[in-house]
Design a protein around this motif. Structure first.
Motif, PDB file in Angstrom:
ATOM      1  N   ASN A 146       0.727  -1.232   0.093  1.00 27.18           N
ATOM      2  CA  ASN A 146      -0.014  -0.158  -0.071  1.00 27.18           C
ATOM      3  C   ASN A 146       0.687   1.268  -0.015  1.00 27.18           C
ATOM      4  N   SER A 147       2.115   1.341   0.703  1.00 29.17           N
ATOM      5  CA  SER A 147       3.012   2.541   0.766  1.00 29.17           C
ATOM      6  C   SER A 147       3.534   2.456  -0.710  1.00 29.17           C
ATOM      7  N   PHE A 148       3.874   1.434  -1.314  1.00 29.42           N
ATOM      8  CA  PHE A 148       4.295   1.407  -2.740  1.00 29.42           C
ATOM      9  C   PHE A 148       3.308   2.359  -3.635  1.00 29.42           C
ATOM     10  N   LYS A 149       1.879   1.913  -3.498  1.00 26.40           N
ATOM     11  CA  LYS A 149       1.112   2.632  -4.391  1.00 26.40           C
ATOM     12  C   LYS A 149       0.791   4.063  -4.024  1.00 26.40           C
ATOM     13  N   TYR A 150       0.753   4.493  -3.060  1.00 28.66           N
ATOM     14  CA  TYR A 150       0.610   6.063  -2.664  1.00 28.66           C
ATOM     15  C   TYR A 150       1.976   6.706  -2.197  1.00 28.66           C
ATOM     16  N   GLY A 151       2.946   5.999  -2.179  1.00 24.65           N
ATOM     17  CA  GLY A 151       4.325   6.646  -1.947  1.00 24.65           C
ATOM     18  C   GLY A 151       4.509   7.702  -3.244  1.00 24.65           C
ATOM     19  N   LYS A 152       5.923   8.142  -3.164  1.00 19.25           N
ATOM     20  CA  LYS A 152       6.427   9.004  -4.304  1.00 19.25           C
ATOM     21  C   LYS A 152       7.576   8.279  -4.619  1.00 19.25           C
ATOM     22  N   PRO A 153       8.136   8.618  -5.927  1.00 19.04           N
ATOM     23  CA  PRO A 153       9.530   8.178  -6.573  1.00 19.04           C
ATOM     24  C   PRO A 153      10.508   8.853  -5.875  1.00 19.04           C
ATOM     25  N   GLY A 154      11.584   7.697  -5.384  1.00 17.66           N
ATOM     26  CA  GLY A 154      12.440   8.284  -4.521  1.00 17.66           C
ATOM     27  C   GLY A 154      12.263   8.246  -3.203  1.00 17.66           C
ATOM     28  N   GLY A 155      10.962   7.954  -2.885  1.00 22.80           N
ATOM     29  CA  GLY A 155      10.720   7.864  -1.142  1.00 22.80           C
ATOM     30  C   GLY A 155      11.330   6.728  -0.469  1.00 22.80           C
ATOM     31  N   THR A 156      10.795   6.568   0.628  1.00 25.65           N
ATOM     32  CA  THR A 156      11.319   5.436   1.583  1.00 25.65           C
ATOM     33  C   THR A 156      10.093   4.811   2.441  1.00 25.65           C
ATOM     34  N   THR A 157      10.069   3.492   2.344  1.00 29.58           N
ATOM     35  CA  THR A 157       9.103   3.023   3.372  1.00 29.58           C
ATOM     36  C   THR A 157      10.005   2.276   4.441  1.00 29.58           C
ATOM     37  N   ALA A 158       9.646   2.617   5.855  1.00 32.72           N
ATOM     38  CA  ALA A 158      10.420   2.102   6.742  1.00 32.72           C
ATOM     39  C   ALA A 158       9.702   1.367   7.636  1.00 32.72           C
ATOM     40  N   VAL A 159      10.172   0.155   8.406  1.00 35.42           N
ATOM     41  CA  VAL A 159       9.368  -0.669   9.369  1.00 35.42           C
ATOM     42  C   VAL A 159      10.211  -0.504  10.600  1.00 35.42           C
ATOM     43  N   SER A 160       9.551  -0.139  11.853  1.00 37.28           N
ATOM     44  CA  SER A 160      10.042  -0.058  12.912  1.00 37.28           C
ATOM     45  C   SER A 160       9.474  -1.141  14.304  1.00 37.28           C
ATOM     46  N   LEU A 161      10.153  -1.319  14.918  1.00 33.07           N
ATOM     47  CA  LEU A 161       9.626  -2.178  16.236  1.00 33.07           C
ATOM     48  C   LEU A 161       9.862  -1.346  17.446  1.00 33.07           C
ATOM     49  N   PHE A 162       8.876  -1.386  18.374  1.00 30.57           N
ATOM     50  CA  PHE A 162       8.980  -0.885  19.723  1.00 30.57           C
ATOM     51  C   PHE A 162       8.609  -1.810  20.638  1.00 30.57           C
ATOM     52  N   GLN A 163       9.492  -1.897  21.787  1.00 30.43           N
ATOM     53  CA  GLN A 163       8.911  -2.710  22.809  1.00 30.43           C
ATOM     54  C   GLN A 163       7.875  -2.221  23.855  1.00 30.43           C
ATOM     55  N   LEU A 164       6.903  -2.874  23.932  1.00 36.54           N
ATOM     56  CA  LEU A 164       5.638  -2.290  25.125  1.00 36.54           C
ATOM     57  C   LEU A 164       5.834  -3.531  26.275  1.00 36.54           C
ATOM     58  N   HIS A 165       4.929  -3.181  27.080  1.00 40.71           N
ATOM     59  CA  HIS A 165       5.011  -3.996  28.467  1.00 40.71           C
ATOM     60  C   HIS A 165       4.945  -5.461  28.005  1.00 40.71           C
ATOM     61  N   ASP A 166       3.826  -5.812  27.081  1.00 36.98           N
ATOM     62  CA  ASP A 166       3.551  -7.210  27.077  1.00 36.98           C
ATOM     63  C   ASP A 166       3.404  -7.221  25.448  1.00 36.98           C
ATOM     64  N   GLN A 167       3.616  -6.263  24.552  1.00 38.16           N
ATOM     65  CA  GLN A 167       3.392  -6.393  23.210  1.00 38.16           C
ATOM     66  C   GLN A 167       4.438  -5.796  22.425  1.00 38.16           C
ATOM     67  N   VAL A 168       4.423  -6.012  21.191  1.00 42.59           N
ATOM     68  CA  VAL A 168       5.603  -5.292  20.319  1.00 42.59           C
ATOM     69  C   VAL A 168       4.708  -4.428  19.532  1.00 42.59           C
ATOM     70  N   LEU A 169       4.896  -3.300  19.088  1.00 45.74           N
ATOM     71  CA  LEU A 169       4.358  -2.352  18.341  1.00 45.74           C
ATOM     72  C   LEU A 169       5.011  -2.300  16.802  1.00 45.74           C
ATOM     73  N   VAL A 170       4.487  -2.590  16.009  1.00 45.83           N
ATOM     74  CA  VAL A 170       5.115  -2.638  14.492  1.00 45.83           C
ATOM     75  C   VAL A 170       4.476  -1.390  13.592  1.00 45.83           C
ATOM     76  N   GLU A 171       5.551  -0.783  13.118  1.00 45.99           N
ATOM     77  CA  GLU A 171       5.221   0.548  12.443  1.00 45.99           C
ATOM     78  C   GLU A 171       5.722   0.432  11.137  1.00 45.99           C
TER      79      GLU A 171
END
Length: 354
Positions: free
Chosen positions: A244-269
């Motif tokens: 989906n980020s490819f479809k609505y992104g822009k040429p020369g752009g970036t798609t980044a994936v990040s992980l964040f440690q929560l108390h009992d969960q992992v947040l994926v962005e």
């Protein structure tokens, strides 16, 4: 106010009035007391009979009816008849609460009716577009009578492409329906989300190059983050969101994936630096067939069901998904997964197992 107290006050008011009138004409305290007693007793009896028969009994019946309808038969039987010592006040409260509840239900039904109309309109459009295209290609081939073989092959390829689009649409609708009804089970397994992200990046590498978009993982692949989820379905979530980020992104752009440690969960962005989404469109972004820009969305393809499927998969994991976006800056899709501790190998202590 209690029923008997109400009657007492009315009888007392009538008795005082009659006694005052009697005293005004006769000027006798004895006659006043006799008039007061007789009038009070008779008024109390008459009021009690009339209010009980014509007012109180009907209010009590209305209260019972509302009370029974609200509770339901099973719960009503468990609690008894549900009568009250003061149904006059209770019926007012019940009616007010019921009115608020019914208004809320009507608002929900109106919203659902609007959504149903939009859904039927969208799905009919999604089916009509490839069907009409297929029909047009077949009619063109029939009119040509197979004289131009190159054109025939070209039209057949285009017709086949639209058949594939229809098949994919039906498949995705069936998948959403099964996810909603719980027919598709969630097979929980323990795995490293880092490794899965690496696999998804490798599978989408050529597509990212085609769109001139760089894929970035902001953590290290070796820093293992263990989660408990259905690996194949989370793979589908990541592929859908990154695609989906490819479809609505822009040429020369970036798609980044990040992980964040929560108390009992992992947040994926998943964050892109594309054109972003208008704030008014964010609340409906996960609805089936909803498009922020219908004309542009048709051009870049897709059924409009990808985000709806993603939402159902995450909710089937009993987790949450959200989106935040700023026009001209980009969008970020976030979802949570259950975090687990890594399974450590049992230490091999010499002499322990001998």
């Amino acid at each position: 106010m209690k029923f008997r107290v109400l009657i007492f006050i009315n009888a007392l008011a009538v008795a005082i009035t009659v006694s005052c009138v009697n005293y005004y004409f006769k000027h006798s305290w004895y006659d006043l007391s006799i008039a007061f007693g007789v009038t009070f007793i008779s008024s109390f009896v008459v009021f009690y009979y009339l209010i009980e028969k014509y007012v109180y009994s009907k209010i009590k019946l209305i209260y019972k009816l509302i009370h029974n309808l609200k509770l339901g038969r099973d719960l009503r039987d468990a609690l008894g008849e549900g009568t009250s010592a003061d149904p006059i006040n209770d019926v007012e409260k019940e009616v007010q609460e019921w009115a608020v509840q019914k208004k809320s239900e009507i608002d929900v039904l109106r919203g659902q009716e609007k959504y149903r109309r939009e859904f039927l309109s969208n799905i009919s459009h999604e089916f009509k577009t490839p069907l009409f295209a297929i029909q047009g290609y077949i009619e063109a081939i029939e009119d040509d009578d197979l004289e131009d073989l190159d054109m025939t092959r070209q039209f057949l390829r285009k017709a086949a492409k639209n058949v594939d689009r229809l098949s994919q649409l039906i498949k995705e609708l069936d998948e959403i329906s099964k996810l909603e009804s719980g027919e598709i089970p969630i097979n929980f397994t323990r795995f490293k989300i880092n490794d899965l992200i690496k696999e998804v990046f490798e599978s989408l590498e050529l597509k990212a190059q085609k769109h001139d978009i760089k894929l970035v993982f902001k953590q290290k692949y070796d820093d293992a983050t263990w989660v408990n989820a259905d690996k194949s379905k989370i793979n589908q979530v990541l592929v859908n969101l990154i695609d989906n980020s490819f479809k609505y992104g822009k040429p020369g752009g970036t798609t980044a994936v990040s992980l964040f440690q929560l108390h009992d969960q992992v947040l994926v962005e998943i964050t892109d630096d594309g054109n972003g989404i208008e704030e008014k469109n964010l609340p409906r972004l996960f609805e089936r067939f909803y498009r922020t820009d219908a004309s542009r969305s048709r051009d870049i393809g897709g059924s409009g069901l990808g985000l709806a499927i993603v939402k159902h998969i995450i909710e089937a994991h009993e987790q949450t998904i959200s989106v935040r976006s700023t026009e001209g800056i980009g969008s970020t899709f976030s979802f949570t997964l259950e975090k687990i501790k890594p399974q450590l190998p049992f230490p091999n202590i010499p002499g322990l197992n001998s």
